[in-house]
Design a protein around this motif. Sequence first.
Motif, PDB file in Angstrom:
ATOM      1  N   MET A   1      48.352  -2.781  37.395  1.00 37.31           N
ATOM      2  CA  MET A   1      47.537  -1.917  36.543  1.00 37.31           C
ATOM      3  C   MET A   1      47.026  -2.700  35.340  1.00 37.31           C
ATOM      4  O   MET A   1      47.714  -3.565  34.800  1.00 37.31           O
ATOM      5  N   ILE A   2      45.808  -2.400  34.937  1.00 37.79           N
ATOM      6  CA  ILE A   2      45.208  -2.974  33.742  1.00 37.79           C
ATOM      7  C   ILE A   2      45.305  -1.947  32.620  1.00 37.79           C
ATOM      8  O   ILE A   2      44.995  -0.770  32.832  1.00 37.79           O
ATOM      9  N   GLY A   3      45.737  -2.382  31.449  1.00 28.20           N
ATOM     10  CA  GLY A   3      45.831  -1.482  30.308  1.00 28.20           C
ATOM     11  C   GLY A   3      44.798  -1.828  29.252  1.00 28.20           C
ATOM     12  O   GLY A   3      44.493  -2.998  29.036  1.00 28.20           O
ATOM     13  N   VAL A   4      44.252  -0.800  28.605  1.00 28.18           N
ATOM     14  CA  VAL A   4      43.304  -0.991  27.510  1.00 28.18           C
ATOM     15  C   VAL A   4      43.849  -0.253  26.290  1.00 28.18           C
ATOM     16  O   VAL A   4      44.174   0.933  26.372  1.00 28.18           O
ATOM     17  N   VAL A   5      43.937  -0.954  25.170  1.00 29.06           N
ATOM     18  CA  VAL A   5      44.457  -0.371  23.932  1.00 29.06           C
ATOM     19  C   VAL A   5      43.333  -0.249  22.914  1.00 29.06           C
ATOM     20  O   VAL A   5      42.622  -1.225  22.642  1.00 29.06           O
ATOM     21  N   ILE A   6      43.195   0.957  22.351  1.00 22.04           N
ATOM     22  CA  ILE A   6      42.163   1.211  21.347  1.00 22.04           C
ATOM     23  C   ILE A   6      42.808   1.904  20.152  1.00 22.04           C
ATOM     24  O   ILE A   6      43.113   3.100  20.210  1.00 22.04           O
ATOM     25  N   PRO A   7      43.029   1.200  19.049  1.00 28.17           N
ATOM     26  CA  PRO A   7      43.531   1.877  17.845  1.00 28.17           C
ATOM     27  C   PRO A   7      42.391   2.639  17.171  1.00 28.17           C
ATOM     28  O   PRO A   7      41.237   2.209  17.206  1.00 28.17           O
ATOM     29  N   ALA A   8      42.723   3.766  16.557  1.00 29.42           N
ATOM     30  CA  ALA A   8      41.681   4.579  15.922  1.00 29.42           C
ATOM     31  C   ALA A   8      42.235   5.281  14.689  1.00 29.42           C
ATOM     32  O   ALA A   8      43.287   5.919  14.754  1.00 29.42           O
ATOM     33  N   TRP A  56      37.913  12.932  27.157  1.00 22.97           N
ATOM     34  CA  TRP A  56      37.728  11.843  28.120  1.00 22.97           C
ATOM     35  C   TRP A  56      38.914  11.699  29.064  1.00 22.97           C
ATOM     36  O   TRP A  56      38.870  10.913  30.017  1.00 22.97           O
ATOM     37  N   GLY A  57      39.993  12.393  28.801  1.00 27.02           N
ATOM     38  CA  GLY A  57      41.143  12.357  29.690  1.00 27.02           C
ATOM     39  C   GLY A  57      41.968  11.095  29.600  1.00 27.02           C
ATOM     40  O   GLY A  57      42.703  10.761  30.541  1.00 27.02           O
ATOM     41  N   VAL A  58      41.884  10.366  28.476  1.00 28.53           N
ATOM     42  CA  VAL A  58      42.675   9.146  28.335  1.00 28.53           C
ATOM     43  C   VAL A  58      44.014   9.475  27.688  1.00 28.53           C
ATOM     44  O   VAL A  58      44.220  10.575  27.161  1.00 28.53           O
ATOM     45  N   ARG A  59      44.914   8.519  27.727  1.00 28.29           N
ATOM     46  CA  ARG A  59      46.220   8.711  27.126  1.00 28.29           C
ATOM     47  C   ARG A  59      46.147   8.532  25.616  1.00 28.29           C
ATOM     48  O   ARG A  59      45.356   7.743  25.118  1.00 28.29           O
ATOM     49  N   ILE A  60      47.044   9.250  24.920  1.00 27.11           N
ATOM     50  CA  ILE A  60      47.033   9.251  23.461  1.00 27.11           C
ATOM     51  C   ILE A  60      48.454   9.033  22.936  1.00 27.11           C
ATOM     52  O   ILE A  60      49.409   9.622  23.438  1.00 27.11           O
ATOM     53  N   LEU A  61      48.559   8.201  21.933  1.00 26.52           N
ATOM     54  CA  LEU A  61      49.768   8.092  21.133  1.00 26.52           C
ATOM     55  C   LEU A  61      49.385   8.368  19.683  1.00 26.52           C
ATOM     56  O   LEU A  61      48.340   7.901  19.220  1.00 26.52           O
ATOM     57  N   CYS A  62      50.214   9.090  18.971  1.00 27.95           N
ATOM     58  CA  CYS A  62      49.957   9.387  17.561  1.00 27.95           C
ATOM     59  C   CYS A  62      50.998   8.686  16.690  1.00 27.95           C
ATOM     60  O   CYS A  62      52.204   8.820  16.924  1.00 27.95           O
ATOM     61  N   VAL A  63      50.511   7.919  15.716  1.00 25.59           N
ATOM     62  CA  VAL A  63      51.387   7.271  14.752  1.00 25.59           C
ATOM     63  C   VAL A  63      50.836   7.552  13.357  1.00 25.59           C
ATOM     64  O   VAL A  63      49.703   8.008  13.200  1.00 25.59           O
ATOM     65  N   GLU A  64      51.624   7.280  12.356  1.00 20.99           N
ATOM     66  CA  GLU A  64      51.185   7.472  10.971  1.00 20.99           C
ATOM     67  C   GLU A  64      51.507   6.216  10.170  1.00 20.99           C
ATOM     68  O   GLU A  64      52.127   6.265   9.109  1.00 20.99           O
ATOM     69  N   ALA A  65      51.046   5.091  10.678  1.00 25.05           N
ATOM     70  CA  ALA A  65      51.378   3.809  10.063  1.00 25.05           C
ATOM     71  C   ALA A  65      50.280   3.272   9.167  1.00 25.05           C
ATOM     72  O   ALA A  65      50.551   2.482   8.271  1.00 25.05           O
ATOM     73  N   ARG A  66      49.025   3.663   9.440  1.00 24.67           N
ATOM     74  CA  ARG A  66      47.874   3.058   8.763  1.00 24.67           C
ATOM     75  C   ARG A  66      47.983   1.535   8.842  1.00 24.67           C
ATOM     76  O   ARG A  66      47.799   0.815   7.868  1.00 24.67           O
ATOM     77  N   ASN A  67      48.285   1.060  10.033  1.00 20.94           N
ATOM     78  CA  ASN A  67      48.533  -0.358  10.263  1.00 20.94           C
ATOM     79  C   ASN A  67      48.063  -0.701  11.660  1.00 20.94           C
ATOM     80  O   ASN A  67      48.666  -0.299  12.650  1.00 20.94           O
ATOM     81  N   GLY A  69      47.997  -3.489  13.324  1.00 22.88           N
ATOM     82  CA  GLY A  69      48.893  -4.300  14.131  1.00 22.88           C
ATOM     83  C   GLY A  69      49.962  -3.465  14.812  1.00 22.88           C
ATOM     84  O   GLY A  69      50.266  -3.644  15.995  1.00 22.88           O
ATOM     85  N   TRP A  70      50.521  -2.522  14.065  1.00 23.14           N
ATOM     86  CA  TRP A  70      51.526  -1.625  14.629  1.00 23.14           C
ATOM     87  C   TRP A  70      50.905  -0.755  15.719  1.00 23.14           C
ATOM     88  O   TRP A  70      51.507  -0.546  16.773  1.00 23.14           O
ATOM     89  N   ALA A  71      49.700  -0.244  15.463  1.00 22.27           N
ATOM     90  CA  ALA A  71      49.038   0.605  16.458  1.00 22.27           C
ATOM     91  C   ALA A  71      48.792  -0.160  17.753  1.00 22.27           C
ATOM     92  O   ALA A  71      49.041   0.357  18.856  1.00 22.27           O
ATOM     93  N   ARG A  72      48.300  -1.391  17.655  1.00 27.51           N
ATOM     94  CA  ARG A  72      48.082  -2.186  18.867  1.00 27.51           C
ATOM     95  C   ARG A  72      49.402  -2.458  19.582  1.00 27.51           C
ATOM     96  O   ARG A  72      49.480  -2.434  20.815  1.00 27.51           O
ATOM     97  N   ALA A  73      50.444  -2.733  18.806  1.00 28.26           N
ATOM     98  CA  ALA A  73      51.739  -3.058  19.402  1.00 28.26           C
ATOM     99  C   ALA A  73      52.332  -1.879  20.163  1.00 28.26           C
ATOM    100  O   ALA A  73      52.809  -2.037  21.294  1.00 28.26           O
ATOM    101  N   VAL A  74      52.317  -0.681  19.571  1.00 29.64           N
ATOM    102  CA  VAL A  74      52.943   0.454  20.256  1.00 29.64           C
ATOM    103  C   VAL A  74      52.129   0.860  21.489  1.00 29.64           C
ATOM    104  O   VAL A  74      52.703   1.259  22.522  1.00 29.64           O
ATOM    105  N   GLY A  75      50.802   0.749  21.410  1.00 34.15           N
ATOM    106  CA  GLY A  75      49.995   1.023  22.586  1.00 34.15           C
ATOM    107  C   GLY A  75      50.263   0.028  23.689  1.00 34.15           C
ATOM    108  O   GLY A  75      50.377   0.394  24.878  1.00 34.15           O
ATOM    109  N   SER A  76      50.400  -1.228  23.317  1.00 35.42           N
ATOM    110  CA  SER A  76      50.690  -2.275  24.300  1.00 35.42           C
ATOM    111  C   SER A  76      52.039  -2.051  24.962  1.00 35.42           C
ATOM    112  O   SER A  76      52.174  -2.180  26.193  1.00 35.42           O
ATOM    113  N   GLU A  77      53.047  -1.728  24.161  1.00 38.33           N
ATOM    114  CA  GLU A  77      54.389  -1.546  24.717  1.00 38.33           C
ATOM    115  C   GLU A  77      54.438  -0.377  25.693  1.00 38.33           C
ATOM    116  O   GLU A  77      55.112  -0.442  26.724  1.00 38.33           O
ATOM    117  N   TRP A  78      53.710   0.704  25.387  1.00 38.24           N
ATOM    118  CA  TRP A  78      53.692   1.834  26.322  1.00 38.24           C
ATOM    119  C   TRP A  78      53.073   1.418  27.644  1.00 38.24           C
ATOM    120  O   TRP A  78      53.604   1.728  28.722  1.00 38.24           O
TER     121      TRP A  78
END
Length: 219
Positions: A1-8, A56-67, A69-78
């Motif tokens: 599987m290919i994963g795509v991470v988009i922080p927002a 769009w039916g994509v997966r979502i993670l919610c964080v409150e880091a305002r960071n 690097g952290w957002a990319r990391a947690v998306g990548s780990e999932w």
Amino acid sequence: MIGVVIPAHDEEERLDACLASVLRASRHPALGGEPVRVMVVLDDCSDGSARVAWEWGVRILCVEARNVGWARAVGSEWLLSNGARWLAHTDADTQVHPDWLAVQLALRADAVCGVVEVDDWSVHATRVRQRYEAAYVDADGHSHIHGANLGVSAAAYARAGGFPALAAHEDVALVRALERTGADIAWSARCRVRTSSRKDARARGGFGDYLCGLAADPS
């Protein structure tokens, strides 16, 4: 599987176009039907970004880091924990080319650093574009690092230790860590995205701030 991470962070206005482009790239015939999972990491959003992602039916993670690097990391780990063999990274104010994922995989490297095109220069003075284009190398063998256009294999990402929790330049830190591990990095102009020329930058020290810095430079 290919994963795509988009922080927002509050990207309701731009996220729709971003996801449309990523999902189009996920259907490229050169991928041979391999599944692509898109993860939007909503970092302290107070607007309608979540609604756009749900539509769009994509997966979502919610964080409150305002960071970022952290957002990319947690998306990548999932994505890694769910079987991703390759991680592609872009930004919510960016639109990827239709062959974006196909090119990353075709380069057969441990990681791919691509190039960016600015979507609209009209919000900046002419000198900003002139200074940018004079300094930017849009060719294979460039040395640019953009979180908006970065791909890395799961194995290389793990060896490098992943994204650090930095509020800016997390992409540079990861690539430098990849270099220290001896990773094979493709510096490719074939891997392309179009990103916003926005002045209301979400990440201090990021691409938007760089463009505004060119405008403020008196030289």
